[in-house]
Design a protein around this motif. Structure first.
Motif, PDB file in Angstrom:
ATOM      1  N   THR A   1       1.026  -1.392   0.099  1.00  0.00           N
ATOM      2  CA  THR A   1      -0.021   0.296  -0.427  1.00  0.00           C
ATOM      3  C   THR A   1       1.011   1.398   0.165  1.00  0.00           C
ATOM      4  N   PHE A   2       2.003   0.900   1.006  1.00  0.00           N
ATOM      5  CA  PHE A   2       2.781   2.777   0.165  1.00  0.00           C
ATOM      6  C   PHE A   2       3.448   2.644  -0.795  1.00  0.00           C
ATOM      7  N   ASP A   3       3.785   1.753  -1.038  1.00  0.00           N
ATOM      8  CA  ASP A   3       4.246   1.686  -2.311  1.00  0.00           C
ATOM      9  C   ASP A   3       3.093   2.703  -3.392  1.00  0.00           C
ATOM     10  N   ALA A   4       2.393   2.222  -3.166  1.00  0.00           N
ATOM     11  CA  ALA A   4       1.591   2.918  -4.212  1.00  0.00           C
ATOM     12  C   ALA A   4       0.425   4.257  -3.674  1.00  0.00           C
ATOM     13  N   SER A   5       0.932   4.459  -2.778  1.00  0.00           N
ATOM     14  CA  SER A   5       0.194   6.140  -1.921  1.00  0.00           C
ATOM     15  C   SER A   5       1.752   6.803  -1.421  1.00  0.00           C
ATOM     16  N   SER A   6       1.603   6.233  -0.006  1.00  0.00           N
ATOM     17  CA  SER A   6       2.952   7.729   0.182  1.00  0.00           C
ATOM     18  C   SER A   6       4.111   7.591  -0.520  1.00  0.00           C
ATOM     19  N   HIS A   7       4.717   7.001  -1.058  1.00  0.00           N
ATOM     20  CA  HIS A   7       6.209   7.014  -2.227  1.00  0.00           C
ATOM     21  C   HIS A   7       5.313   7.691  -3.041  1.00  0.00           C
ATOM     22  N   PRO A   8       4.468   8.006  -4.402  1.00  0.00           N
ATOM     23  CA  PRO A   8       4.816   8.665  -5.276  1.00  0.00           C
ATOM     24  C   PRO A   8       3.309   9.984  -5.073  1.00  0.00           C
ATOM     25  N   ILE A   9       2.351  10.223  -3.690  1.00  0.00           N
ATOM     26  CA  ILE A   9       1.800  10.945  -4.277  1.00  0.00           C
ATOM     27  C   ILE A   9       1.999  11.326  -2.382  1.00  0.00           C
ATOM     28  N   TYR A  10       2.603  12.011  -2.201  1.00  0.00           N
ATOM     29  CA  TYR A  10       2.026  12.547  -0.854  1.00  0.00           C
ATOM     30  C   TYR A  10       3.221  12.797  -0.151  1.00  0.00           C
ATOM     31  N   ASN A  11       4.074  13.700   0.931  1.00  0.00           N
ATOM     32  CA  ASN A  11       5.196  13.888   1.550  1.00  0.00           C
ATOM     33  C   ASN A  11       5.070  13.964   3.155  1.00  0.00           C
ATOM     34  N   ARG A  12       5.899  14.324   3.644  1.00  0.00           N
ATOM     35  CA  ARG A  12       5.628  14.215   5.003  1.00  0.00           C
ATOM     36  C   ARG A  12       7.028  15.325   5.796  1.00  0.00           C
ATOM     37  N   LEU A  13       6.625  15.599   6.623  1.00  0.00           N
ATOM     38  CA  LEU A  13       7.016  16.446   7.566  1.00  0.00           C
ATOM     39  C   LEU A  13       8.750  16.963   7.043  1.00  0.00           C
ATOM     40  N   THR A  14       8.914  15.676   7.848  1.00  0.00           N
ATOM     41  CA  THR A  14      10.952  14.719   7.003  1.00  0.00           C
ATOM     42  C   THR A  14      10.527  13.338   5.891  1.00  0.00           C
ATOM     43  N   GLU A  15      11.574  13.534   5.118  1.00  0.00           N
ATOM     44  CA  GLU A  15      11.429  12.454   4.836  1.00  0.00           C
ATOM     45  C   GLU A  15      12.983  12.037   4.733  1.00  0.00           C
ATOM     46  N   PHE A  16      13.230  10.167   4.227  1.00  0.00           N
ATOM     47  CA  PHE A  16      14.316   9.690   4.505  1.00  0.00           C
ATOM     48  C   PHE A  16      14.773   9.825   3.228  1.00  0.00           C
ATOM     49  N   LYS A  17      16.440  10.326   3.124  1.00  0.00           N
ATOM     50  CA  LYS A  17      16.510  10.037   1.873  1.00  0.00           C
ATOM     51  C   LYS A  17      17.157   8.743   1.308  1.00  0.00           C
ATOM     52  N   THR A  18      16.422   8.238  -0.370  1.00  0.00           N
ATOM     53  CA  THR A  18      16.212   7.035  -0.753  1.00  0.00           C
ATOM     54  C   THR A  18      17.578   6.332  -0.883  1.00  0.00           C
ATOM     55  N   GLY A  19      17.738   5.408  -0.244  1.00  0.00           N
ATOM     56  CA  GLY A  19      18.526   4.673   0.133  1.00  0.00           C
ATOM     57  C   GLY A  19      19.412   3.918   1.326  1.00  0.00           C
ATOM     58  N   THR A  20      19.060   5.508   2.488  1.00  0.00           N
ATOM     59  CA  THR A  20      19.558   5.555   3.616  1.00  0.00           C
ATOM     60  C   THR A  20      18.063   5.646   4.466  1.00  0.00           C
ATOM     61  N   THR A  21      18.775   5.635   5.802  1.00  0.00           N
ATOM     62  CA  THR A  21      17.569   5.673   7.039  1.00  0.00           C
ATOM     63  C   THR A  21      18.212   7.203   7.699  1.00  0.00           C
ATOM     64  N   GLU A  22      18.904   8.190   6.734  1.00  0.00           N
ATOM     65  CA  GLU A  22      18.495   9.181   7.337  1.00  0.00           C
ATOM     66  C   GLU A  22      18.131   9.989   6.977  1.00  0.00           C
ATOM     67  N   VAL A  23      17.445  10.902   7.975  1.00  0.00           N
ATOM     68  CA  VAL A  23      16.294  11.795   8.042  1.00  0.00           C
ATOM     69  C   VAL A  23      16.877  13.356   7.137  1.00  0.00           C
ATOM     70  N   GLN A  24      16.478  13.610   6.449  1.00  0.00           N
ATOM     71  CA  GLN A  24      16.094  15.364   5.357  1.00  0.00           C
ATOM     72  C   GLN A  24      14.869  15.815   5.775  1.00  0.00           C
ATOM     73  N   PRO A  25      15.478  17.488   5.396  1.00  0.00           N
ATOM     74  CA  PRO A  25      13.765  17.775   5.391  1.00  0.00           C
ATOM     75  C   PRO A  25      12.709  18.023   4.146  1.00  0.00           C
ATOM     76  N   GLY A  26      11.479  17.698   4.743  1.00  0.00           N
ATOM     77  CA  GLY A  26      10.143  17.780   4.244  1.00  0.00           C
ATOM     78  C   GLY A  26       9.385  18.372   3.623  1.00  0.00           C
ATOM     79  N   LEU A  27       8.365  18.514   4.049  1.00  0.00           N
ATOM     80  CA  LEU A  27       7.485  19.775   3.812  1.00  0.00           C
ATOM     81  C   LEU A  27       8.148  20.729   5.065  1.00  0.00           C
ATOM     82  N   ALA A  28       8.898  20.186   6.325  1.00  0.00           N
ATOM     83  CA  ALA A  28       9.569  20.827   7.271  1.00  0.00           C
ATOM     84  C   ALA A  28      10.258  21.248   6.315  1.00  0.00           C
ATOM     85  N   GLU A  29      11.137  22.417   6.230  1.00  0.00           N
ATOM     86  CA  GLU A  29      12.890  23.579   6.063  1.00  0.00           C
ATOM     87  C   GLU A  29      13.361  22.869   7.298  1.00  0.00           C
TER      88      GLU A  29
END
Length: 530
Positions: free
Chosen positions: A47-75
């Motif tokens: 479900t997440f593959d089809a929804s949260s990844h392509p369609i949505y954003n979050r306040l923070t995001e994981f840099k793809t390929g890592t568990t490193e947190v980076q800014p998303g909708l929050a700068e």
């Protein structure tokens, strides 16, 4: 069945057939259908593959390929010295998608953040019970007790007031359940009398815009040309839903799909040897398990559960089901995760002793249902075959096993029931790289009736994981998680089965795909060469 933007089925399927020949469309052969398109309601990676990844954003995001947190909708964000308040500065100028029913009149702002989380924790919010779902992650992660209030300072500043420090909080905000939903869209759909459309026809801020879904067949997305971040490399993204792994591979070979998930382990070497096929692999941050219902006799007895565990020939499962792509699991977290307790000894494989223990506990003529997943998952490439091997193992100690299964969405929903009959084959891929995401979500008391499929609430275990999450450093938290793993092993709410290697198969023209340690299939920056 939902179709947006007045697309006809024939046009949609025609586009699918031609898409692999076009550098403008990327086709992904997915393993199953999403349960819906509102990530907060669900826990499945499909479900997440089809929804949260392509369609949505979050306040923070994981840099793809890592568990490193980076800014998303929050700068940016700031955590108070006592850890009790977290202030997010929101990104300005972010546009929401539109569809035939809705055109936004404003940009993303603090109202959307507050609505996203209020609907999950506030029973008075009209969206709290829309779609008949439960906000499983929000509850299992103790968010109702953690978040005291969310304050809107201005349109682009929100403050989370917490009841206690929470070490993984910033990483938790990057998880799929925290995907930001448009309050304006939700209000419009509620006024129109169709609030379920938030789940069925999603509106987000992500790199792709939802266009159409034909149930169990295909999902279509268009690139969001107003995306605030780096634009997607392709004009359209198509999920070709193909449950059979052999058929997925045939589609890749034929050029009907560019990328496929979860090849059969037995086919991996041949794929590696094939011309014009690329196989990527990475050790998975996952665990596969069999969860007993610890609230139903005789599985409420830890001795019985340990005896059953002793009857399972896990090495045979690794050899037959994983075929070299997995290793035996002894703990509920993977060995690549910090705080893994390697000193713990695994369940001994000893059917004779298992039979003796059952007799000592007065258990005779035991009949057990084993639930086998209908889809392939990274932690279990063939649940039916695994269940059959367990069926044979348990027969050696006088336990009669019936194997049952259901459609994937129904399987996930029914397996939450506290009076559920039988033991469930399931597993987990980490969401944020933190032990709390396994131990609290899957085994904590707040997860009973939800993500805790063992329905197991142990006071000693729960106290350890609750104490661990408020400490500020990994060095302070790790010993508590190590103790929690000892309690888990003694109480045996699961039979831990395997940790697996994750393989992704694709055509050579695919560029920029990264195997994500948190299990998601993310196509935001994946392109196709000419």
């Amino acid at each position: 069945m939902i179709f947006k933007n007045k697309l006809a089925v024939g046009l949609l399927m025609g586009a699918l057939g031609a898409s692999a020949a076009s550098a403008q469309s990327l086709v992904y052969c997915s393993e199953g259908s999403p349960e819906g398109f509102d990530p907060a309601l669900y826990t499945a990676g499909t479900t997440f593959d089809a929804s949260s990844h392509p369609i949505y954003n979050r306040l923070t995001e994981f840099k793809t390929g890592t568990t490193e947190v980076q800014p998303g909708l929050a700068e940016s964000w700031e955590v108070s010295e006592d850890g009790m308040t977290v202030t997010f500065k929101l990104r300005q100028g972010v546009k929401f998608h539109s569809n035939d029913q809705f055109t936004p009149t404003r940009d993303f702002n603090a109202d959307d953040v507050i609505f996203t989380f209020d609907r999950q924790g506030n029973e008075e919010n009209p969206y709290n019970d829309v779609s008949g779902g439960t906000f499983e992650y929000f509850s299992s992660m103790s968010m109702p007790e953690l978040v005291e209030s969310i304050e809107k300072v201005d349109d682009y500043t929100v403050v989370f007031h917490l009841t206690r420090p929470e070490a993984p909080f910033i990483a938790n905000m990057a998880m799929d359940f925290a995907s930001i939903v448009s309050k304006e869209y939700a209000d419009a759909m509620m006024e129109a009398g169709t609030p379920e459309m938030v789940n069925q026809a999603p509106i987000g801020t992500g790199p792709f815009q939802f266009q159409a879904y034909q149930k169990d067949a295909v999902i279509r997305y268009l690139r969001n040309d107003d995306y605030w971040g780096d634009p997607a490399k392709v004009e359209s993204l198509i999920f070709a839903i193909t449950p059979d792994a052999s058929v997925r591979y045939q589609k890749v070979q034929a050029g009907e799909c560019h990328v496929m998930a979860y090849p059969n382990p037995a086919d991996v070497q041949a794929m590696k040897d094939a011309e014009d096929i690329v196989v990527m692999e990475q050790e998975g941050l996952n665990v596969g398990y069999l969860a007993y219902n610890t609230q139903v006799a005789p599985y409420d007895n830890p001795a019985v559960r340990r005896a059953l565990n002793m009857a399972i020939d896990k090495q045979a499962i690794i050899d037959v089901v994983f075929q070299g792509s997995g290793e035996i699991a002894k703990n509920p977290i993977p060995p690549t995760m910090w705080s893994y307790n390697d000193a713990i000894e695994d369940d001994e494989y000893n059917p004779e002793r298992a039979k003796e223990i059952l007799a000592e506990e007065g258990v005779e003529d035991l009949q057990l249902k084993i639930w086998a997943m209908p889809v392939q998952r990274p932690y279990n490439p063939n649940a039916r075959r695994m269940a059959e091997l367990m069926q044979e193992d348990f027969s050696q100690i006088g336990v009669d096993v019936e194997i049952v299964s259901y459609e994937w969405g129904e399987y996930l929903e029914r397996s939450k029931e506290e009076d559920r009959d039988g033991a469930v084959l399931l597993g987990w891929t980490g969401d944020n790289g933190d032990p709390d995401n396994f131990l609290a979500v899957l085994l904590g008391c707040d997860g009973v009736g939800g993500s805790n499929r063992a329905q197991w609430c142990n006071e000693e275990f729960d106290a350890l994981i609750q104490d661990a999450k408020v400490l500020p450093t990994q060095e302070e938290r790790a010993p508590l998680y190590e103790q929690a793993q000892e309690v888990f092993k003694q109480e045996a709410p699961w039979a831990t089965i395997a940790h697996s290697v994750v393989y992704m198969t694709m055509r050579p023209e695919v560029e920029g795909y990264i195997v994500h340690p948190l299990g998601g299939h993310i196509f935001n920056q994946v392109g196709l060469s000419e």
